[in-house]
Design a protein around this motif. Sequence first.
Motif, PDB file in Angstrom:
ATOM      1  N   GLU A   1      37.797  22.732 -13.554  1.00  0.00           N
ATOM      2  CA  GLU A   1      38.786  21.678 -13.362  1.00  0.00           C
ATOM      3  C   GLU A   1      38.172  20.335 -12.969  1.00  0.00           C
ATOM      4  O   GLU A   1      38.863  19.327 -12.947  1.00  0.00           O
TER       5      GLU A   1
ATOM      6  N   PHE B   1      44.800  28.505  -7.826  1.00  0.00           N
ATOM      7  CA  PHE B   1      44.862  28.047  -9.213  1.00  0.00           C
ATOM      8  C   PHE B   1      46.244  28.236  -9.846  1.00  0.00           C
ATOM      9  O   PHE B   1      46.418  28.026 -11.036  1.00  0.00           O
TER      10      PHE B   1
ATOM     11  N   GLY C   1      36.027  28.532 -11.102  1.00  0.00           N
ATOM     12  CA  GLY C   1      37.347  27.998 -11.421  1.00  0.00           C
ATOM     13  C   GLY C   1      37.463  26.523 -11.085  1.00  0.00           C
ATOM     14  O   GLY C   1      38.032  25.741 -11.845  1.00  0.00           O
TER      15      GLY C   1
END
Length: 108
Positions: free
Chosen positions: A25, A81, A21
């Motif tokens: 980003e 997140f 994750g």
Amino acid sequence: MNWILLIIAGLFEVAFAACLGKAKEATEIQATYWYLGFLLCLAVSMFLLVKVTQQLPIGTAYAVWTGIGAVGTVLVGILVFKEPATFCRIFFISTLIISIIGHKVVSH
């Protein structure tokens, strides 16, 4: 001791999912470091899972390992997140926890 190692293996599963994750980003060079973290966490998690399955039943160990990974990854998604914490998500992740505990209780 095997149960402690299994919990640690599950936490490393959460960590490798979180690394994915974060890599999504990140900028190009930062993403490389997150992918390296993913590979390291994956290796540690798998090594520990293999080690504990030498003593614990595979079905129980795998269910607990994936359960820790699933629940932990959902929690990281919500807390880190900023994924939605809807009633349905919390309800179904709770049923997963209850199911894993139930499986452990009825396994010999």
